[in-house]
Write an enzyme that holds these catalytic residues in place. Structure first.
Site, mmCIF file in Angstrom:
data_model
loop_
_atom_site.group_PDB
_atom_site.id
_atom_site.type_symbol
_atom_site.label_atom_id
_atom_site.label_comp_id
_atom_site.label_asym_id
_atom_site.label_seq_id
_atom_site.Cartn_x
_atom_site.Cartn_y
_atom_site.Cartn_z
ATOM 1 N N ASP A 440 86.200 -10.158 37.473
ATOM 2 C CA ASP A 440 86.256 -11.585 37.798
ATOM 3 C C ASP A 440 85.728 -11.790 39.214
ATOM 4 O O ASP A 440 85.471 -10.826 39.942
ATOM 5 C CB ASP A 440 87.729 -12.017 37.697
ATOM 6 C CG ASP A 440 87.906 -13.524 37.664
ATOM 7 O OD1 ASP A 440 86.930 -14.235 37.401
ATOM 8 O OD2 ASP A 440 89.043 -13.980 37.902
ATOM 9 N N GLU A 443 80.721 -13.395 41.671
ATOM 10 C CA GLU A 443 79.452 -14.115 41.944
ATOM 11 C C GLU A 443 78.786 -13.666 43.239
ATOM 12 O O GLU A 443 77.555 -13.842 43.346
ATOM 13 C CB GLU A 443 79.732 -15.622 42.005
ATOM 14 C CG GLU A 443 80.101 -16.235 40.685
ATOM 15 C CD GLU A 443 81.485 -15.809 40.173
ATOM 16 O OE1 GLU A 443 82.361 -15.564 41.017
ATOM 17 O OE2 GLU A 443 81.646 -15.695 38.967
ATOM 18 N N ASP A 583 86.449 -20.936 34.153
ATOM 19 C CA ASP A 583 87.709 -21.643 34.357
ATOM 20 C C ASP A 583 87.636 -23.100 33.992
ATOM 21 O O ASP A 583 87.535 -23.970 34.864
ATOM 22 C CB ASP A 583 88.126 -21.512 35.821
ATOM 23 C CG ASP A 583 88.357 -20.044 36.172
ATOM 24 O OD1 ASP A 583 88.424 -19.218 35.251
ATOM 25 O OD2 ASP A 583 88.455 -19.746 37.368
#
Ligand SMILES: *[C@@H]1O[C@H](CO)[C@@H](O)[C@H](O)[C@H]1NC(C)=O
Ligand SMILES: *[C@@H]1O[C@H](CO)[C@@H](O)[C@H](O)[C@H]1NC(C)=O
Ligand SMILES: *[C@@H]1O[C@H](CO)[C@@H](O)[C@H](O)[C@H]1NC(C)=O
Ligand SMILES: *[C@@H]1O[C@H](CO)[C@@H](O)[C@H](O)[C@H]1NC(C)=O
Ligand SMILES: *[C@@H]1O[C@H](CO)[C@@H](O)[C@H](O)[C@H]1NC(C)=O
Ligand SMILES: *[C@@H]1O[C@H](CO)[C@@H](O)[C@H](O)[C@H]1NC(C)=O
Ligand SMILES: CC(=O)N[C@H]1CO[C@H](CO)[C@@H](O)[C@@H]1O
Length: 892
Positions: A440, A443, A583
């Site tokens: 997770d 990025e 999300d």
């Protein structure tokens, strides 16, 4: 996983304005001082065009005075054209000096140049020398697919523009990751590709991943695809000129033009050809199609166990239990909270899950707590795996663990270090014997907004986990050991990026939903070990983390297919990983959005194992939405219920309707598991998508082109869910074809028109079988996928109007990478008889079953030679026992 309120709070306390300031710190960086007027750019002139047997090369020279619109014009470029295969054309425009960044071969291996001949190619490349432009034409019908004469080429160090004209009202798809219409808007539309933390997955915005590939569909004139292999942040504009000319325009802030044209001409052929370019998807384990449960906020191991038990008590099959960052000690990777997730107890949990045939998956974040007494950091530091500042000290940021260092995936030891940490923490004998890993925040997401952030200020650290009152450590930062290696600098001619670029506000501004280009991530001027910089490689960070995690899991469980779920992606990430849509929120809008996202991911981005957080992630869901979503998610590849920390619990057992819907959904999904596993297998093998947008199967029917709330699960089952709040009515499109109601077997003749169905309860979802298909399914469901494999098969034969049908079934052991005993069966029904053929190597393990106990024929006019005939539904059912390991024939 992301808690929006924490970030907002952090921004507020950091007191940063939303405007992007000029860089006040790095006075050594040149300031942008160009004309900002692309209209004044001179374009290029081609010369020295040399044709070869399978392509051509040319030189390109700037055709006049530099315009320096958003950077500095490059004077000399090269053009390289390769007819790589009969269906694939490669066109590359790059700097003569080979300084401009090119995506490293190791990250996105290039497809081979098979040297097709221009004569046999489906596509034709033609060049105009002055002003330079090129065209790609489909030879069979003269359709011009790409024509760059629409605007002059601009190739600067910090801005590259290439425009192609397109027909009016083009049917364009792809260009993920986004949450916009599946059938892309064509007027004033900007697609930004800049991987970013994206709470709420906003529309018209850059999201977590970058997939610069589009499909263009021209109805009967064919479908083609265009992939731009460039990882720099970019905007792709789809717009019309004042005089109404349609175009698509790439605007990147770096990198080269590296285009792959895929001729199709059917949509599935484009998918296959794209898989050949960026790599075919990995095969994922059979169990990964089971039902998964997670929540941020399962705050101790007892609670995790309780959820598993509650599923069991409710009689809802749960295959995989997940734990979010709750399990970590102080949010540090590779640790367990000593009070809430004491290791011996977690081990006990996993042993119990495994005994029950269930699985366990944990989350990891890339950011590593910067603390000398934290062993994974210390070992990483010793192995020199972290990103560096200019002075050789480690580059720091803020993430869940507080002050963090970031793995430099390019450094030689990083993959090894990561694999060793995973091996240690998740050792079967002494650690957590997990079955999959979820990566997770990659990025990468940084709670530091930009260079103005003092990562060492403990006041900037995120709040400690809720439910876990613990002493505020304050965490003073120790000094740096002396043995840091100075960062390697790029040398010329290595395609590692031009020097002296403006990092914070390059002339061209890509349209990020964050306030600035390099906000909330690793600063763009950070250098990788190989000398490239984050400005160019930012969009590859998650891709690399996902691939390294796959390799680590493979080392940890040799020979077994890894299951790695990643948030951030780039073209080709699907070779090793799966993805969820990030999300979003528990709303009907997001329920609908998940459908169009799935369509693009599976059919266009070659990432088949995808899905949204079922019932929604942020904010509270409710019984009815969650019931509908349980059914919707069952017909998407990756099926995980997951919610945010502050929401109410949303396990399927929480409400009666949701529980009933969830049971029915899982029961149906499980019985169809071999059918969809087969579809995944063929996607990994041939690139043919396991989920089909409606127009993929009806490419000549314009009514299908914009359909984004229905889909084919595999190529036989049309799913048409209710998509509006508190409604029991759904209007869906049925192409002109023979269909059957999945639940009753009744024939339904599609009229090429919308059909409205009412009375669809919250535990129902309309599903139709497309005539002409044969679906293998299990006679019964089971509580785990392992037990499911002990159920016999039945074959559902859905005849087309001519009484014909075909289907296929792939059988293997389910988890090993190297499969020796597999079957690839084809089923065919014609002239009133079913026959099977194919390779028959599969040998079921002890307890597993590969017999067919029933054959069901839908659309049969009469009873035939045997079996039970239902004239009302024209259905024949024949019971018997047929062995799938031998060829057989059944006469109806
Ligand atoms: C990146 O820029 C920031 C802000 O100007 C500066 O503090 C930092 O030293 C730079 N890093 C490198 C590796 O040049
Ligand atoms: C699209 O093009 C039109 C006409 O050239 C222009 O006026 C408009 O600003 C463009 N749209 C956007 C959103 O830039
Ligand atoms: C499990 O079920 C029990 C009994 O209904 C309930 O009290 C408990 O809150 C549930 N626990 C979880 C974690 O869902
Ligand atoms: C590092 O971690 C240790 C163990 O959790 C803690 O006691 C110490 O205060 C931390 N040090 C810093 C500088 O944060
Ligand atoms: C079917 O209904 C949708 C939604 O109302 C509409 O957009 C579409 O045009 C209709 N299709 C046909 C063929 O009427
Ligand atoms: C799963 O287990 C429950 C409880 O043991 C049982 O009632 C149920 O029938 C099982 N479900 C399936 C599909 O086998
Ligand atoms: C695409 C989409 O539905 N995005 C929504 C995600 O959730 C946020 C917050 O509820 C909405 O604002 C977006 O529109």
């Amino acid at each position: 996983m992301f808690a929006q309120k924490i970030l907002l709070g952090l921004f507020a306390c950091a007191g940063l304005s939303s405007a992007i300031p000029m860089d006040p710190v790095a006075s050594s960086y040149p300031k942008f001082s160009g004309s900002r007027n692309p209209d004044s750019c001179p374009g290029y002139t081609a010369s020295n065009v040399v044709k070869s047997d399978s392509g051509l090369t040319a030189g390109l020279a700037l055709a006049g005075d530099a315009c320096d619109a958003f950077g500095f014009d490059l004077k000399k470029l090269k053009l390289e054209v390769e007819y790589q295969t009969d269906e694939r054309l490669h066109v590359k425009i790059f700097d003569e000096g080979l300084d401009v960044y090119q995506v490293q071969e190791a990250l996105v291996p290039r497809p081979p140049h098979s040297k097709a001949s221009p004569d046999s190619s489906a596509l034709e490349f033609s060049i105009v020398e002055k002003p330079f432009s090129f065209k790609v034409t489909r030879k069979s019908n003269g359709e011009v697919l790409f024509d760059t004469s629409a605007a002059k080429l601009i190739f600067e160090d910090q801005y590259v523009r290439l425009r192609t004209s397109l027909p009016k009202n083009p049917h364009l798809y792809g260009l993920g990751e986004h949450s916009d219409p599946f059938h892309l808007p064509t007027n004033g539309y900007r697609r930004t590709l800049l991987n970013a933390e994206s709470p709420g997955i906003p529309n018209n915005a850059n999201l977590y991943g970058s997939h610069p590939v589009y499909f263009e569909h021209r109805g009967e004139k064919g479908t083609h695809g265009v992939f731009m292999l460039n990882a720099d942040p970019m905007d792709i504009w789809i717009n019309q000129t004042k005089s109404g000319d349609q175009y698509l325009e790439y605007n990147t802030i770096g990198g080269i033009i590296d285009l792959y044209f895929m001729a199709g001409s059917s949509p599935t052929e484009v998918s296959s050809q794209y898989a050949d370019v960026i790599g075919h998807s990995a095969m994922f384990p059979y169990w990964s199609f089971g039902f998964h449960q997670c929540k941020y906020g399962y705050w101790d191991v007892n609670m995790v166990a309780e959820v598993v038990a509650n599923y069991s008590t409710a009689g809802i099959p749960l295959e995989v239990m997940w734990t979010d960052i709750d399990y970590m000690d102080l949010r540090q990777d590779f640790t367990t909270d000593p009070e809430r997730f004491a290791l011996p107890k977690v081990r006990e949990l996993v042993t119990t899950l495994h005994k029950r045939g269930q699985r366990y998956v944990l989350i990891l974040d890339p950011a590593i707590h910067y603390n000398d007494s934290y062993a994974p950091y210390k070992r990483g530091h010793e192995l020199d795996v972290f990103l560096k500042n200019k002075d050789g000290s480690e580059y720091l940021g803020i993430q869940w663990a507080g002050t963090v260092a970031w793995p430099d995936w390019f450094a030689p030891n990083t993959g090894k270090w990561w694999a060793e940490e995973i091996a240690k923490a998740f050792d079967a004998e002494s650690g957590i014997d997990l079955d999959g890993i979820w990566v997770d925040m990659n990025e990468a997401s940084n709670f530091c907004k930009n260079y103005d952030c003092n990562a060492r200020d403990p006041g900037n650290n995120p709040p400690k986990p809720e439910h876990a009152p613990r002493p505020n450590t304050g965490r003073p930062i120790p000094g740096f050991p002396a043995d840091f290696q100075p960062t390697k600098r790029a040398e010329g001619g290595q395609m590692k990026g031009l020097p002296n670029r403006v990092m914070w506000d390059p002339g061209y501004t890509v349209g990020t939903h964050l306030t600035g280009l390099t906000d909330n991530t690793i600063l763009f001027n950070t250098t990788n070990y190989d000398g490239t910089i984050h400005y160019d490689t930012h969009n590859l960070y998650g891709h690399m983390m996902a691939h390294n995690t796959y390799d680590a899991m493979l080392a940890r469980r040799p020979g077994l297919r890894p299951m790695v779920l990643t948030r951030s992606t780039f073209a080709g990430t699907g070779r090793k990983a799966t993805h969820w849509f990030g999300d979003n929120t528990s709303t009907w809008e997001d329920y609908r959005t998940s459908i169009r996202q799935m369509l693009a991911w599976v059919s266009m981005h070659q990432m088949p194992m995808v899905g949204a957080d079922v019932c929604g992630f942020n904010a509270n869901t409710n019984e009815k939405l969650c019931a509908r979503w349980a059914l919707l998610g069952a017909f998407q590849p990756f099926y995980r219920n997951h919610a945010e920390l502050s929401t109410i619990p949303q396990e399927f057992y929480q409400w009666p309707l949701t529980m009933e819907a969830g049971k029915k959904a899982i029961d149906t999904r499980y019985r169809l598991m071999d059918y969809i596993y087969t579809a995944l297998y063929y996607q990994t093998k041939d690139g043919v998508p396991m989920i089909n947008p409606m127009w993929f199967l009806y490419p000549d029917d314009p009514n299908t082109f914009a359909v984004q709330e229905q889909w084919f699960y595999g190529d036989a089952l049309l799913i048409s869910p209710v998509t509006t709040e508190m409604s029991d009515v759904v209007t869906f499109y049925l192409p002109k074809d023979r269909f059957y109601d999945y639940w009753t077997g009744e024939p339904v003749d599609g009229q090429g028109a919308n059909v409205t169905q009412s009375g669809v309860s919250f535990t129902d979802i309309p599903v139709h079988i497309r005539g002409g298909t044969i679906i293998p399914r299990r006679v019964n469901s089971a509580n785990t996928t392992a037990l499911l494999r002990q159920q016999a098969f039945e074959l559902v034969i859905a005849l087309d109007a001519k009484g014909y049908a075909k289907g296929r079934l792939y059988l293997d052991e389910g988890e090993k990478i190297e499969q020796t005993d597999v079957s690839e069966l084809t089923f065919e029904f014609k002239d009133g008889a079913l026959s099977t053929a194919g390779s028959l190597g599969f040998a079921p393990a002890t307890g597993e079953v590969d017999t067919v106990k029933k054959v069901i024929v839908l659309g049969q006019a009469s009873a035939g030679s045997g079996g039970a005939f239902d004239s009302a539904t024209s259905k024949v059912e024949i019971e018997g026992e047929w062995d799938l390991s031998k060829e057989f024939k059944v006469q109806i």
